[in-house]
Scaffold this motif. Structure first.
Motif: not given
Ligand SMILES: *Cc1c(COP(=O)(O)O)cnc(C)c1O
Length: 388
Positions: A101-104, A127-129, A205-209, A236-241
């Motif tokens: 439900i989102g990569s977060k 880093g991402y908190p 590995h967080d590959a969101a980008y 992975h995430s569809l959020s940014k792509t």
């Molecule tokens: C934006 C981001 C995500 C993506 O989060 P979602 O929950 O998929 O929207 C994940 N990791 C990092 C580092 C980000 O900046």
């Protein structure tokens, strides 16, 4: 009665963006026009063909019921196919993919699957908190690996002491990186796999980008590296792509045992992503990718304008080949917070102080390319009026 928060909330580190949020409200209250380079949330809408797919799927009662917690078979199959096309990695859709439900969501939950009290998770600073907070919520202890400019913002695995490595259960890495915009090399990923094998550390590995990269550069998947699939997974995430941050859809791919443990946690917490959103996600992954190329063009143009502008006013910044962030060194004599505060109160520009992402982020501010070209030019204009 007294409402007493649990220790896990009380122990959360102080929210370092509080001061900047307060100043932002003050500046806004004065009626000053704010240019917000603070948020990592795309300003552009989701492409129309994806919205149409959601509308159709949302009208179908078959999608109104509880989804499967591990994801629709069709979505997981679309993810596997995308991985094959994009990275030449061939995951098994039924055992090596889980829908999130989102990569977060997945990042926050995975420590619950592996961390016991006293276990260490290796996380980056800055880093991402969510990596360290997810670890702490699970009762674990984060160990911060500093990302330094002289190491091209890659963690120095050799600097990790044997005692820490022995207690480490997980490692979180993220390339292309938020907030530094750094990218990883194959050598680095190989050294991560070797470290993980030696110390039995599960790699996330967080590959969101991975898709947000410029000038022809295409980031690789961690799973392309020999042996990676036996030590970890990739988020992975569809959020940014696809400009879908609000839709809440992502996925993890990799080691079947890790994926299955994450699925086990999720099956006890959530009931999966709305199926109509998963169906729209299939359209995103399988449909025309021209929208992704447009997204890259847009951010590359903005990046060029802002990098040139920042350099013209005397600031030091590397031109990133991925992510929609610039990691900008603050001028002599300033802290991250002091410089962010100056930009906000004197120029109405919101940036994120680097130390908010971890102590090693001190000395930088992060600027997000999430406003249009005209606004970026306006921001540069305002900075030049600030003088040296
Ligand atoms: C934006 C981001 C995500 C993506 O989060 P979602 O929950 O998929 O929207 C994940 N990791 C990092 C580092 C980000 O900046």
């Amino acid at each position: 009665m007294r409402i007493e928060k649990a220790d896990r909330l009380k122990r959360l580190p102080p929210y370092l963006f509080k001061e900047i949020d307060r100043q932002k409200e003050q500046v806004r209250a004065k009626g000053i026009d704010i240019i917000d380079l603070g948020v990592g949330d795309p300003d552009l809408p989701t492409p129309p063909h994806i919205i149409e797919a959601l509308k159709r799927a949302g009208s179908d009662p078959a999608n109104h019921r509880y989804p499967s917690y591990s994801g629709m078979g069709e979505f997981n199959a679309a993810v596997a196919k995308w991985y094959k096309q994009r990275f030449d990695v061939d995951p098994d859709a039924s055992t090596e993919v889980v829908t999130l439900i989102g990569s977060k969501e997945g990042i926050a939950h995975i420590p619950l699957a592996f961390i016991n009290p006293g276990d260490i998770a290796l996380v980056a600073s800055p880093g991402y908190p969510v990596y360290h907070i997810g670890t702490q919520f699970a009762g674990g202890t984060p160990y911060f690996m500093d990302l330094l400019k002289e190491n091209r913002f890659l963690p120095d695995l050799e600097a990790i002491s044997p005692e820490v490595a022995q207690k480490a259960k997980m490692m979180f890495i993220n390339y292309p990186n938020n907030p530094t915009a750094a990218v990883a090399t194959k050598d680095f990923f190989e050294s991560v796999v070797a470290f993980a094998r030696e110390h039995d550390v599960i790699v996330c590995h967080d590959a969101a980008y991975s898709e947000m990269a410029f000038d022809g550069y295409r980031p690789m998947s961690f799973l392309e590296v020999e042996g990676a699939k036996s030590v970890g997974i990739e988020f992975h995430s569809l959020s940014k792509t696809y400009n879908m941050t609000g839709w809440r859809i992502g996925f993890a791919v990799g080691c079947a045992d890790v994926i299955s443990a994450l699925g086990q946690v999720k099956s006890n917490i959530d009931s999966g992503a709305f199926q109509a959103v998963q169906i729209a996600g299939i359209t995103a992954l399988e449909g025309d990718q021209a929208c992704v190329e447009d997204m890259r063009q847009t951010y590359a143009e903005r990046r060029d304008i802002l990098v040139a502008g920042l350099r013209s006013v005397g600031l030091s910044v590397d031109k990133p080949c991925a992510t929609f962030y610039l990691w900008v060194e603050v001028p002599e004599g300033y802290t991250s917070a002091g410089f962010a505060s100056l930009l906000l109160t004197e120029a109405g520009i919101v940036t994120t102080p680097g130390n908010g992402f971890g102590a090693a982020g001190e000395g930088y501010v992060r600027m997000a390319l999430t406003v249009d070209r005209e606004r970026i030019r306006e921001a540069v204009e305002r900075m030049s009026r600030l003088g040296p």
